[in-house]
Design a protein around this motif. Structure first.
Motif, PDB file in Angstrom:
ATOM      1  N   HIS A 218      77.457-114.629 -32.929  1.00 50.17           N
ATOM      2  CA  HIS A 218      76.730-113.629 -34.463  1.00 50.17           C
ATOM      3  C   HIS A 218      75.826-112.009 -34.262  1.00 50.17           C
ATOM      4  CE1 HIS A 218      78.294-116.870 -36.595  1.00 50.17           C
ATOM      5  NE2 HIS A 218      77.928-117.926 -35.391  1.00 50.17           N
ATOM      6  N   LYS A 219      76.085-111.608 -34.714  1.00 48.65           N
ATOM      7  CA  LYS A 219      74.344-110.544 -34.843  1.00 48.65           C
ATOM      8  C   LYS A 219      72.740-111.723 -34.159  1.00 48.65           C
ATOM      9  CE  LYS A 219      72.573-106.698 -36.277  1.00 48.65           C
ATOM     10  NZ  LYS A 219      72.865-104.836 -37.097  1.00 48.65           N
ATOM     11  N   THR A 220      72.261-111.081 -33.982  1.00 49.44           N
ATOM     12  CA  THR A 220      70.537-111.047 -33.816  1.00 49.44           C
ATOM     13  C   THR A 220      70.504-110.463 -33.639  1.00 49.44           C
ATOM     14  OG1 THR A 220      70.795-111.411 -31.143  1.00 49.44           O
ATOM     15  CG2 THR A 220      71.412-113.387 -32.325  1.00 49.44           C
ATOM     16  N   ILE A 221      68.834-110.475 -34.056  1.00 46.41           N
ATOM     17  CA  ILE A 221      67.979-109.653 -34.037  1.00 46.41           C
ATOM     18  C   ILE A 221      66.326-110.019 -34.038  1.00 46.41           C
ATOM     19  CG2 ILE A 221      68.565-108.511 -36.338  1.00 46.41           C
ATOM     20  CD1 ILE A 221      66.294-110.173 -37.750  1.00 46.41           C
ATOM     21  N   GLY A 222      65.907-109.731 -33.333  1.00 47.79           N
ATOM     22  CA  GLY A 222      64.416-110.370 -32.847  1.00 47.79           C
ATOM     23  C   GLY A 222      64.235-110.859 -31.560  1.00 47.79           C
ATOM     24  N   SER A 223      63.936-112.268 -31.675  1.00 49.71           N
ATOM     25  CA  SER A 223      63.886-112.905 -30.380  1.00 49.71           C
ATOM     26  C   SER A 223      65.450-114.013 -30.640  1.00 49.71           C
ATOM     27  CB  SER A 223      62.859-113.798 -30.537  1.00 49.71           C
ATOM     28  OG  SER A 223      62.198-114.350 -31.836  1.00 49.71           O
ATOM     29  N   GLY A 224      65.936-113.219 -31.138  1.00 51.76           N
ATOM     30  CA  GLY A 224      67.547-114.226 -30.903  1.00 51.76           C
ATOM     31  C   GLY A 224      67.676-114.890 -33.086  1.00 51.76           C
ATOM     32  N   VAL A 225      66.945-114.274 -33.529  1.00 55.04           N
ATOM     33  CA  VAL A 225      67.349-114.280 -35.028  1.00 55.04           C
ATOM     34  C   VAL A 225      68.688-114.173 -35.466  1.00 55.04           C
ATOM     35  CG1 VAL A 225      66.695-114.832 -36.994  1.00 55.04           C
ATOM     36  CG2 VAL A 225      65.509-114.847 -35.876  1.00 55.04           C
ATOM     37  N   VAL A 226      69.811-115.414 -36.152  1.00 52.42           N
ATOM     38  CA  VAL A 226      70.873-114.746 -36.461  1.00 52.42           C
ATOM     39  C   VAL A 226      71.202-114.800 -37.530  1.00 52.42           C
ATOM     40  CG1 VAL A 226      73.070-116.496 -36.394  1.00 52.42           C
ATOM     41  CG2 VAL A 226      71.983-116.934 -34.315  1.00 52.42           C
ATOM     42  N   VAL A 227      71.757-113.578 -37.516  1.00 53.75           N
ATOM     43  CA  VAL A 227      72.205-113.189 -39.228  1.00 53.75           C
ATOM     44  C   VAL A 227      73.754-113.369 -39.839  1.00 53.75           C
ATOM     45  CG1 VAL A 227      72.846-110.481 -40.062  1.00 53.75           C
ATOM     46  CG2 VAL A 227      71.694-110.870 -38.046  1.00 53.75           C
ATOM     47  N   PRO A 228      73.463-114.312 -40.613  1.00 51.33           N
ATOM     48  CA  PRO A 228      74.610-114.603 -41.494  1.00 51.33           C
ATOM     49  C   PRO A 228      75.589-113.599 -41.918  1.00 51.33           C
ATOM     50  CG  PRO A 228      72.675-115.781 -42.246  1.00 51.33           C
ATOM     51  CD  PRO A 228      72.190-114.720 -41.357  1.00 51.33           C
ATOM     52  N   GLU A 229      76.980-114.274 -41.893  1.00 49.91           N
ATOM     53  CA  GLU A 229      78.205-113.198 -42.562  1.00 49.91           C
ATOM     54  C   GLU A 229      77.866-113.590 -44.042  1.00 49.91           C
ATOM     55  OE1 GLU A 229      78.246-113.720 -38.307  1.00 49.91           O
ATOM     56  OE2 GLU A 229      79.295-115.765 -39.351  1.00 49.91           O
ATOM     57  N   ALA A 230      77.535-114.976 -44.291  1.00 49.48           N
ATOM     58  CA  ALA A 230      77.564-114.792 -45.609  1.00 49.48           C
ATOM     59  C   ALA A 230      76.649-115.646 -45.880  1.00 49.48           C
ATOM     60  CB  ALA A 230      78.648-115.045 -46.167  1.00 49.48           C
ATOM     61  N   PHE A 231      76.545-116.065 -47.684  1.00 48.99           N
ATOM     62  CA  PHE A 231      75.410-117.271 -47.909  1.00 48.99           C
ATOM     63  C   PHE A 231      75.875-118.317 -49.235  1.00 48.99           C
ATOM     64  CE2 PHE A 231      72.616-114.023 -46.119  1.00 48.99           C
ATOM     65  CZ  PHE A 231      72.002-114.121 -45.325  1.00 48.99           C
ATOM     66  N   PHE A 232      75.338-119.570 -49.510  1.00 53.51           N
ATOM     67  CA  PHE A 232      76.258-120.151 -49.707  1.00 53.51           C
ATOM     68  C   PHE A 232      74.626-120.270 -51.039  1.00 53.51           C
ATOM     69  CE2 PHE A 232      75.104-123.489 -46.870  1.00 53.51           C
ATOM     70  CZ  PHE A 232      74.648-124.490 -47.434  1.00 53.51           C
ATOM     71  N   LYS A 233      75.402-121.375 -51.887  1.00 57.31           N
ATOM     72  CA  LYS A 233      74.499-121.531 -53.192  1.00 57.31           C
ATOM     73  C   LYS A 233      75.438-122.618 -54.173  1.00 57.31           C
ATOM     74  CE  LYS A 233      70.692-119.578 -54.820  1.00 57.31           C
ATOM     75  NZ  LYS A 233      69.548-119.005 -55.077  1.00 57.31           N
ATOM     76  N   VAL A 234      75.060-124.364 -54.168  1.00 56.70           N
ATOM     77  CA  VAL A 234      75.577-124.325 -55.171  1.00 56.70           C
ATOM     78  C   VAL A 234      73.663-125.237 -55.806  1.00 56.70           C
ATOM     79  CG1 VAL A 234      76.151-127.408 -55.208  1.00 56.70           C
ATOM     80  CG2 VAL A 234      76.852-125.390 -52.772  1.00 56.70           C
TER      81      VAL A 234
END
Length: 298
Positions: A218-234
């Motif tokens: 996964h792409k990361t930003i900053g000090s290793g914060v993972v960038v999600p490909e998508a989001f869910f909501k239930v």
């Protein structure tokens, strides 16, 4: 040699050594990271996110937020049950006044955030005002600076206007994920507003939101914060005993809500998580198969 000159030389040498040691760990450049997988799904994409220059506020940590971090209210513990992560998923439960967070210390983003939204809490006196984003679990607002991603709330500020403390805690970095600006300000925000309207209409909703990680790297930003490909909501409505799910790719878009609709069972398959864990088995089985948006607009 003059002692003052010698001391200054030592101080300069120490500063140079310290800087050299810190540079690798503090890199702010995007990188690929083999994150702990949450999902394997067809929703992966090659989006690199918004070009929006996400200029963060200065991170001024308010020590008053540290007190009573482990306290929570009824709204932070939905009656339908908190989600359960898949076996082997790193998890640290963080209990706040207005929500509960399953924090992933490897990915530096939540696995999920869950809360109840009542009609009484759909609005309130405590708006954001001058509240700033706050460091939490080692993640700071600087991790997002100039990354091209927003600090996207999972439990939105708009759902926490009923309590000053809840509103403050909604700005903790453990309630954030890197989110495309167009999505954050557009379709995702529209769904948040719809949930508040439905809470006023039906009396109470249970809401669970989180990232979908559908690739091994996964792409990361900053000090290793993972960038999600998508989001869910239930979303679950106890008064109607009905549920619905939504999946949003982490990219720009302006689509009808129906394009994002999924059943809760489908989201379970994609994430590997279990939802509505306190419902009777037959009730849970029935509502998890539902995906009828029209039922929510009667």
């Amino acid at each position: 040699m003059n002692h003052n000159i010698l001391n200054k030389c030592y101080a300069l040498l120490a500063a140079l050594l310290l800087t050299a040691c810190q540079l690798p760990g503090n890199s702010k450049n995007s990188a690929d990271k083999e994150a702990t997988p949450i999902a394997q799904s067809e929703y992966a994409d090659n989006s690199t996110g918004s070009d929006n220059d996400n200029k963060a506020d200065a991170d001024e940590h308010d020590d008053s937020l540290s007190a009573a971090d482990n306290s929570s209210s009824d709204v932070a513990n939905p009656e339908c049950g908190l989600p359960q992560v898949s076996k082997g998923t790193p998890e640290k439960i963080l209990r706040r006044v207005g929500y509960t967070c399953s924090w992933n210390p490897d990915n530096l983003i939540p696995n999920w955030v869950a809360w109840e939204l009542t009609a009484d809490h759909a609005d309130g006196l405590y708006k954001r005002g001058r509240i700033k984003f706050h460091e939490d679990e080692g993640v700071t607002t600087y991790d997002y600076m100039r990354s091209g991603y927003d600090r996207g709330h999972l439990c939105p500020s708009g759902d926490n206007k009923w309590s000053e403390k809840a509103q403050e805690q909604s700005f903790r970095m453990t309630n954030m994920c890197p989110q495309n600006h167009n999505l954050n300000a557009g379709d995702w925000n529209e769904m948040e507003m719809q949930c508040r309207r439905r809470a006023e209409q039906f009396g109470k909703l249970a809401i669970m939101a989180g990232p979908i990680l559908s690739r091994g790297h996964h792409k990361t930003i900053g000090s290793g914060v993972v960038v999600p490909e998508a989001f869910f909501k239930v979303v679950y409505c106890p008064s109607r005993r009905m549920a619905i799910g939504f999946i949003y790719r982490n990219e720009a878009g302006n689509r009808p809500k129906g394009d994002y609709v999924n059943s809760v069972a489908q989201i379970e398959r994609i994430t590997g998580f279990k939802f509505l864990t306190n419902l009777p088995a037959k009730t849970a089985e029935k509502v998890k198969k539902e995906a009828n948006l029209d039922d929510w607009y009667e």
